[in-house]
Design a protein around this motif. Structure first.
Motif, short mmCIF file in Angstrom:
data_model
loop_
_atom_site.label_atom_id
_atom_site.label_comp_id
_atom_site.label_asym_id
_atom_site.label_seq_id
_atom_site.Cartn_x
_atom_site.Cartn_y
_atom_site.Cartn_z
N PHE A 56 0.80 -1.22 0.00
CA PHE A 56 0.00 0.00 0.00
C PHE A 56 0.84 1.28 0.00
O PHE A 56 0.31 2.35 -0.23
CB PHE A 56 -0.94 0.01 1.21
CG PHE A 56 -1.94 -1.12 1.17
CD1 PHE A 56 -3.12 -0.99 0.47
CD2 PHE A 56 -1.67 -2.32 1.79
CE1 PHE A 56 -4.03 -2.03 0.40
CE2 PHE A 56 -2.58 -3.37 1.74
CZ PHE A 56 -3.76 -3.23 1.04
N ALA A 57 2.12 1.16 0.29
CA ALA A 57 3.00 2.33 0.33
C ALA A 57 4.29 2.00 -0.41
O ALA A 57 4.77 0.85 -0.37
CB ALA A 57 3.30 2.74 1.76
N GLN A 122 0.04 11.13 -1.57
CA GLN A 122 1.44 11.53 -1.54
C GLN A 122 2.25 10.71 -0.54
O GLN A 122 3.34 10.23 -0.89
CB GLN A 122 1.57 13.04 -1.30
CG GLN A 122 1.10 13.83 -2.50
CD GLN A 122 0.99 15.32 -2.26
OE1 GLN A 122 1.18 15.82 -1.16
NE2 GLN A 122 0.63 16.07 -3.31
N PRO A 123 1.75 10.49 0.67
CA PRO A 123 2.51 9.62 1.58
C PRO A 123 2.67 8.19 1.03
O PRO A 123 3.74 7.60 1.11
CB PRO A 123 1.68 9.62 2.87
CG PRO A 123 0.91 10.88 2.82
CD PRO A 123 0.62 11.12 1.36
N GLY A 128 5.69 11.78 0.98
CA GLY A 128 5.47 12.30 2.33
C GLY A 128 4.14 13.02 2.45
O GLY A 128 3.46 13.29 1.45
N ILE A 129 3.77 13.35 3.67
CA ILE A 129 2.53 14.09 3.92
C ILE A 129 2.66 15.47 3.29
O ILE A 129 3.65 16.17 3.51
CB ILE A 129 2.25 14.19 5.44
CG1 ILE A 129 1.94 12.81 6.00
CG2 ILE A 129 1.10 15.17 5.72
CD1 ILE A 129 1.79 12.76 7.51
N ALA A 130 1.67 15.81 2.48
CA ALA A 130 1.63 17.11 1.80
C ALA A 130 2.95 17.40 1.08
O ALA A 130 3.49 18.50 1.16
CB ALA A 130 1.27 18.22 2.78
N ALA A 131 3.46 16.39 0.40
CA ALA A 131 4.67 16.51 -0.43
C ALA A 131 5.91 16.90 0.36
O ALA A 131 6.84 17.47 -0.19
CB ALA A 131 4.42 17.49 -1.58
N SER A 132 5.96 16.55 1.65
CA SER A 132 7.06 16.96 2.51
C SER A 132 8.41 16.37 2.11
O SER A 132 9.45 16.92 2.46
CB SER A 132 6.76 16.61 3.97
OG SER A 132 6.62 15.20 4.12
N ARG A 133 8.41 15.28 1.36
CA ARG A 133 9.66 14.64 0.93
C ARG A 133 10.05 15.01 -0.50
O ARG A 133 10.94 14.39 -1.07
CB ARG A 133 9.55 13.12 1.05
CG ARG A 133 9.52 12.62 2.45
CD ARG A 133 9.69 11.11 2.49
NE ARG A 133 9.50 10.64 3.83
CZ ARG A 133 8.64 9.70 4.17
NH1 ARG A 133 7.93 9.08 3.25
NH2 ARG A 133 8.52 9.34 5.42
#
Length: 167
Positions: A56-57, A122-123, A128-133
């Motif tokens: 799933f990820a 995105q995660p 990442g959460i809200a494109a943090s990565r």
């Protein structure tokens, strides 16, 4: 249309497809004017295609093994998601909203839909959460917000003729 269930379903499909197409046109414009690519919907298909295998990820999804038919699956899911969000709009504001569509409910739903990519897609795709990565998270967030606001505008603009059609 006399049957409210049929009217709801027809309206959700037409409005959802219209708003999603409107958003896709924006993606083409954005790519041509500013060189900002849209999501490759084959990657959405790849993500969902790995789910039956218990995955799933991904970090990142582009490194995951391709899935047969992923591009077609991704585009189908993209439009089905637009239909689902249009159905949410109609479920919250009712079919009466179609008699005289207003912009605010459509924008509320459109902007609200950005939570799905920020908190789920995105995660799961490795960004990442809200494109943090991503290399430029603020820029990615801005483009997501604009795109989803335009999806909301597309909901409204598509509802105008659909409301007339269903009367």
């Amino acid at each position: 249309m006399s049957d409210p269930v049929v009217a709801f379903l027809v309206a959700a499909v037409l409005i959802g497809c219209g708003a999603t197409a409107f958003m896709d046109v924006w993606g083409v414009v954005k790519a041509r004017l500013w060189g900002v690519p849209s999501l490759d919907y084959a990657l959405l298909g790849r993500w969902v295609g790995h789910m039956p295998r218990g995955r799933f990820a991904h970090r990142p999804i582009a490194a995951a093994a391709p899935v047969a038919g992923e591009r077609a699956l991704g585009w189908l899911l993209h439009y089905l998601t637009g239909i689902a969000f249009a159905a949410l709009l109609l479920a919250v504001w009712g079919l009466g909203w179609l008699a005289a569509p207003t912009l605010a409910p459509a924008l509320i739903i459109g902007l609200g839909t950005v939570l799905f990519p920020f908190l789920v897609m995105q995660p799961a795709l490795g960004a990442g959460i809200a494109a943090s990565r991503t290399p430029a998270p603020g820029r990615a967030r801005f483009h997501s917000l604009v795109t989803h606001a335009l999806f909301g505008l597309g909901l409204y603009l598509t509802a105008l003729p659909v409301g007339s059609l269903l009367r």
